[in-house]
Write an enzyme that holds these catalytic residues in place. Structure first.
Site, PDB file in Angstrom:
ATOM      1  N   VAL A   1       3.452   2.689   2.775  1.00  0.00           N
ATOM      2  CA  VAL A   1       4.810   2.139   2.309  1.00  0.00           C
ATOM      3  C   VAL A   1       5.564   2.708   1.218  1.00  0.00           C
ATOM      4  O   VAL A   1       4.811   2.672   0.116  1.00  0.00           O
ATOM      5  CB  VAL A   1       4.624   0.714   2.163  1.00  0.00           C
ATOM      6  CG1 VAL A   1       6.096   0.137   1.945  1.00  0.00           C
ATOM      7  CG2 VAL A   1       3.985  -0.072   3.487  1.00  0.00           C
TER       8      VAL A   1
ATOM      9  N   ASP B   1       0.882  -1.402  -0.001  1.00  0.00           N
ATOM     10  CA  ASP B   1       0.107   0.120  -0.021  1.00  0.00           C
ATOM     11  C   ASP B   1       0.980   1.141   0.088  1.00  0.00           C
ATOM     12  O   ASP B   1       1.547   1.321   1.073  1.00  0.00           O
ATOM     13  CB  ASP B   1      -0.977  -0.037   1.209  1.00  0.00           C
ATOM     14  CG  ASP B   1      -1.722   1.011   1.196  1.00  0.00           C
ATOM     15  OD1 ASP B   1      -1.688   2.142   0.550  1.00  0.00           O
ATOM     16  OD2 ASP B   1      -2.940   0.957   1.922  1.00  0.00           O
ATOM     17  N   HIS B   2       0.752   2.013  -1.038  1.00  0.00           N
ATOM     18  CA  HIS B   2       1.793   2.995  -1.274  1.00  0.00           C
ATOM     19  C   HIS B   2       1.321   4.027  -0.289  1.00  0.00           C
ATOM     20  O   HIS B   2       2.178   5.342  -0.257  1.00  0.00           O
ATOM     21  CB  HIS B   2       1.850   3.516  -2.871  1.00  0.00           C
ATOM     22  CG  HIS B   2       3.221   4.086  -3.167  1.00  0.00           C
ATOM     23  ND1 HIS B   2       4.381   4.166  -2.133  1.00  0.00           N
ATOM     24  CD2 HIS B   2       3.677   4.377  -4.532  1.00  0.00           C
ATOM     25  CE1 HIS B   2       5.437   4.482  -3.024  1.00  0.00           C
ATOM     26  NE2 HIS B   2       4.982   4.755  -4.094  1.00  0.00           N
ATOM     27  N   ARG B   3       0.326   4.256   0.211  1.00  0.00           N
ATOM     28  CA  ARG B   3      -0.097   5.353   1.174  1.00  0.00           C
ATOM     29  C   ARG B   3       0.833   5.152   2.551  1.00  0.00           C
ATOM     30  O   ARG B   3       1.073   6.342   2.925  1.00  0.00           O
ATOM     31  CB  ARG B   3      -1.580   5.261   1.441  1.00  0.00           C
ATOM     32  CG  ARG B   3      -2.469   5.419   0.475  1.00  0.00           C
ATOM     33  CD  ARG B   3      -3.995   5.357   0.821  1.00  0.00           C
ATOM     34  NE  ARG B   3      -4.164   3.678   1.486  1.00  0.00           N
ATOM     35  CZ  ARG B   3      -5.219   3.272   1.972  1.00  0.00           C
ATOM     36  NH1 ARG B   3      -6.605   4.181   1.961  1.00  0.00           N
ATOM     37  NH2 ARG B   3      -5.373   2.105   2.100  1.00  0.00           N
TER      38      ARG B   3
END
Length: 483
Positions: free
Chosen positions: A457, A453-455
């Site tokens: 990580v 999850d790029h939010r």
């Protein structure tokens, strides 16, 4: 929540419980008892399937089964009564059950006074009477001849022969006294979607029940052939000429109701894919030393009685990588706009089952030794294969492993399990040419893929986690030096 109520000193009712975390409905898969059977406190009376798993329900008191309120295959809301028990049999004649799932229901004619309470119907008991009326379909009232011809065509499709069209005043065989055809909810929905009036469909199912095939067969002639019959009433052979095409179309497709585990999977994957911004990174790694370690562990007396395979070492490698990069073990709290870092690891293992994909997890996997982790993995796989995974076992996961390599594929781009931060896909381990110590040699190689999850990580953090897992699998001794 309370799942039983006392309707009298003699009869007690058992309601559909919430067997998961906030689930609202469950489908009755199988009844293990029938009216007249004696049951004891704690005896399993039925198996139900929720959006998460199949669960057996025990009855909480002794007695004799008086009534089953719903037949198998019915989806029941949480809190609805599903079975009535006579807790004092022999104390007098018991009143007849209000409904029996296997019997044909009878509805009151529309001309009667307003019904009191609830009445039995084909797919269950307790459905409230509706004050609304079906809106008439366009064109049906003005063309009785067309309806008669369509009924004859339907009979031909269903294999009854080209009998003469029934009079317009005759109700189809599947209609009840009140004019309501017999059909299960999925079939009614299908008919509604296709614009088919069930009152015009000739049933072929047992006891006059309309099936999906009946609706599909009625759709083509009703839409394409009925108008032709109205335009040329003297040539009824024309619709019959197009029948093979209609049958062929129906046979080329199968419609499966989306419910239970499959429905939950679909909702979860759509929610995850369009909520969490996914990033997937890949790495190909030489796991020859890991495979040698697996072979040695199988001979180790401390590992006797547990399943040892590459997944065990991969799981341990991911746990070590998380310990070295704890920020990856987190969740996004949208409501409070916070990142929740977890100081524990509930390691999910994606498992393919006959009912669909489930992701049970090993609670506090970070605290387990290698033998304990192997035992937990074995229990998880066995329980999932037997279809006995509980909803609690699938709740609270933090990261997941999906082993797509067992299907012979190299890797994939896995979708995050909702509420989790990362998922590791493990590809097939294959013998491939690999440069080892300056020479090309056959080595055991696999490809790993990490979605996160790029939010919460960043690319650097995700890359470190994946690189650490790969490094451990290339040199398993790092399990000791890094742990």
């Amino acid at each position: 929540m309370t799942t039983m109520t006392e309707t009298s000193a003699r009869f007690r009712e058992f309601k559909m419980p919430d067997v998961g975390e906030g689930l609202t409905e469950a489908e009755i898969l199988k009844w293990f008892v029938q009216p007249g059977d004696t049951v004891t406190d704690g005896q399993v009376v039925c198996e139900v399937e929720t959006a998460k798993a199949a669960v057996e329900l025990p009855i909480p008191f002794d007695g004799v089964v008086h009534e089953l309120r719903f037949p198998e295959g019915t989806t029941v809301d949480v809190g609805q009564v599903i079975i009535a028990i006579d807790v004092a049999p022999g104390s007098g004649d018991a009143p007849a059950p209000a409904a029996a799932p296997a019997q044909e229901p009878v509805e009151a004619p529309e001309a009667e006074a307003e019904p009191k309470g609830r009445t039995p119907v084909l797919v269950g008991y307790g459905v409230a009477e509706s004050s609304t009326k079906r809106r008439p379909r366009k064109g049906t009232a003005a063309a009785p001849e067309a309806a008669a011809v369509a009924a004859a065509v339907q009979a031909e499709l269903n294999g009854h022969g080209a009998s003469a069209p029934a009079p317009a005043a005759t109700a189809p065989a599947g209609a009840l006294a009140g004019g309501r055809p017999l059909a299960k909810p999925p079939v009614r929905k299908l008919a509604k979607d296709l614009g088919i009036d069930l009152a015009t469909v000739v049933p072929t199912g047992k006891d006059g029940i309309i099936t999906r095939e009946d609706v599909h067969a009625a759709a083509a002639p009703a839409a394409a052939e009925a108008p032709a019959a109205v335009a040329s009433p003297v040539a009824p052979e024309a619709p019959a000429a197009a029948l093979p095409a209609a049958v062929s179309d129906s046979a080329r497709e199968t419609r499966i109701p989306v419910k239970g585990v499959r429905k939950a999977i679909a909702q979860a994957m759509v929610g995850s894919a369009f909520t969490a911004p996914h990033v997937t990174e890949f790495v190909t790694v030489d796991v020859t030393r890991t495979m040698k370690l697996v072979a040695e562990l199988k001979e180790d007396k401390d590992m006797a009685g547990v399943r040892v395979n590459p997944l065990l070492v991969i799981a341990k490698a991911l746990l070590v990588a998380i310990k070295r990069n704890p920020e990856v073990n987190a969740a996004w709290d949208e409501a409070n706009q916070e990142i929740v870092q977890k100081h524990y690891v509930n390691l999910g293992i994606a498992a393919a089952t006959p009912r669909g994909l489930i992701v049970p997890n090993i609670k506090d996997a970070h605290d387990k030794t290698l033998p304990q982790l192997a035992e937990a993995l074995g229990d998880l796989v066995t329980t999932a294969r037997d279809g006995k995974t509980s909803p609690a076992a699938m709740a609270g996961g933090t990261v997941t492993i999906t082993n797509v390599g067992v299907f012979g594929v190299d890797t994939g781009t896995p979708i995050l399990n909702p509420g989790e931060s990362a998922i590791l896909a493990v590809g097939a381990i294959k013998l491939q040419p690999w440069v080892h110590k300056g020479k090309v040699k056959p080595r055991q190689v696999t490809t790993l893929a990490l979605s996160f999850d790029h939010r919460l990580v960043d690319g650097e953090l995700g890359s470190k986690v994946l690189a650490d897992v790969a490094a451990i699998l290339e040199q398993p001794k790092r399990l000791i030096t890094w742990a």
